[in-house]
Scaffold this active site. Sequence first.
Site, PDB file in Angstrom:
ATOM      1  N   ARG A  63      37.797  46.786  46.235  1.00 48.50           N
ATOM      2  CA  ARG A  63      37.926  45.790  46.892  1.00 48.50           C
ATOM      3  C   ARG A  63      38.571  44.488  45.999  1.00 48.50           C
ATOM      4  O   ARG A  63      37.969  44.374  44.958  1.00 48.50           O
ATOM      5  CB  ARG A  63      36.776  45.431  47.725  1.00 48.50           C
ATOM      6  CG  ARG A  63      36.936  44.001  48.393  1.00 48.50           C
ATOM      7  CD  ARG A  63      35.801  43.723  49.267  1.00 48.50           C
ATOM      8  NE  ARG A  63      35.741  44.540  50.485  1.00 48.50           N
ATOM      9  CZ  ARG A  63      34.768  44.648  51.263  1.00 48.50           C
ATOM     10  NH1 ARG A  63      33.652  43.812  51.044  1.00 48.50           N
ATOM     11  NH2 ARG A  63      34.852  45.504  52.279  1.00 48.50           N
TER      12      ARG A  63
ATOM     13  N   GLY B 196      36.843  46.578  39.426  1.00 50.04           N
ATOM     14  CA  GLY B 196      36.930  45.792  38.256  1.00 50.04           C
ATOM     15  C   GLY B 196      38.839  46.245  37.745  1.00 50.04           C
ATOM     16  O   GLY B 196      38.853  47.251  37.871  1.00 50.04           O
TER      17      GLY B 196
ATOM     18  N   THR C 236      44.411  35.812  41.947  1.00 52.27           N
ATOM     19  CA  THR C 236      43.963  36.096  40.572  1.00 52.27           C
ATOM     20  C   THR C 236      43.881  37.564  40.209  1.00 52.27           C
ATOM     21  O   THR C 236      44.474  37.594  39.103  1.00 52.27           O
ATOM     22  CB  THR C 236      42.483  35.631  40.388  1.00 52.27           C
ATOM     23  OG1 THR C 236      41.720  36.330  41.299  1.00 52.27           O
ATOM     24  CG2 THR C 236      42.404  33.807  40.643  1.00 52.27           C
TER      25      THR C 236
ATOM     26  N   GLU D 214      41.681  45.500  32.713  1.00 50.58           N
ATOM     27  CA  GLU D 214      42.152  46.320  31.602  1.00 50.58           C
ATOM     28  C   GLU D 214      43.002  47.335  32.083  1.00 50.58           C
ATOM     29  O   GLU D 214      43.977  47.818  31.434  1.00 50.58           O
ATOM     30  CB  GLU D 214      41.326  46.840  30.427  1.00 50.58           C
ATOM     31  CG  GLU D 214      40.783  45.789  29.458  1.00 50.58           C
ATOM     32  CD  GLU D 214      39.659  45.291  29.890  1.00 50.58           C
ATOM     33  OE1 GLU D 214      38.993  44.814  28.631  1.00 50.58           O
ATOM     34  OE2 GLU D 214      39.013  45.337  30.790  1.00 50.58           O
TER      35      GLU D 214
ATOM     36  N   GLY E  81      40.035  31.658  32.414  1.00 49.33           N
ATOM     37  CA  GLY E  81      41.346  31.261  33.036  1.00 49.33           C
ATOM     38  C   GLY E  81      41.568  32.425  34.210  1.00 49.33           C
ATOM     39  O   GLY E  81      42.755  32.217  34.537  1.00 49.33           O
TER      40      GLY E  81
END
Length: 354
Positions: free
Chosen positions: A245, A318, A251, A321, A95
Amino acid sequence: MDPIALRLRNEPTKDPTGGKKFSQRMQREVFERGAERFGWADRDPEPRSMRDGEWLVGMGTATAYHPVLRLVADVKVRLSDDGSVLVQCGFHEMGMGAATVQAQIAADALGIAYEKVRVEYGDSALPSGPMAGNSNQTATVATSVLAACAELTRKVSALARRTGTTGQEPAAALRAAGRPFLEASVGSNTRLGALGSQGRFLTNFLKDQRWSKAARGAQFCEVRVNADTGELRISRWLGMFDVGRVINPKTAASQLRGAVVTGIGMALSEQSLIDPRNGRTMSAGLDSYYLPVHADIPPIDVAWLDEPDKTMPLGIIGLGEVGTTGVAAAIANAVYHATGKRIRDLPITLDKLL
């Protein structure tokens, strides 16, 4: 000393844990831009000096950090004669928009419209699919998607030269050759077999190990503590991040906000209670393990620098977290500023504030 000034004075030029050069480190920029956006200059530096009626007001900040990890992914990209593209990979979509982002990456790499790309995931025929964890999935899959798209482009170009369709849309070459589709694969489903995946993992690992790589950020929060009851409320939040980037701002913002909510739960309510007599977890259900609800969460402002890491595919680092790290520390620092009390054990509950 001002907490941000202290951090900036101690900014390293290389990784102090191993001496490696940073692939990218913009910690100074996230603190400076975040402080300006949050209004840090309005903070009275003395603890327990800011008040709004019965509420003690405090501001806190902390560093966010999460290391970069890149694994391997089996990917197949297929171009059909109707101009549509199918991307297949065994990754997980929970999701957070993983399929959306990989479709964007493939569309950009092939020079076609996003609407023409379809993504299928979780296929056991493509066993090397990275887990949705450790902030590795987007960069890992993107590495293979880009490689497969480059191979597919090479095949299409060769076919276009043979069929005289150079300069036309890619699917024109397939139609001219009477081929329903053309595909390219990267991973253990190629002729290299499982050894191919192991080799690509080792190659990625060795490349990444040349540098100290991490997603970074600065967390800023404002808290209000009731001077009479000890009730603690978070009134404002800003997370400013250096996460390479950003492929999809919508999202990405959603993931970062959700990560901050996770950190707020860690700081204020979540606690595993163990019975010392038998080692059993006493807070094993949601009736006694308290998660933050909507009323506990303030408006969360998130922003990022959007500076690509030149050592990563498309500059992706990334961000799954990194938005959680530093949250609890920022809250504890804001509580100290509001009340003058240093709370070093989580969660920060009423009994620790009274």
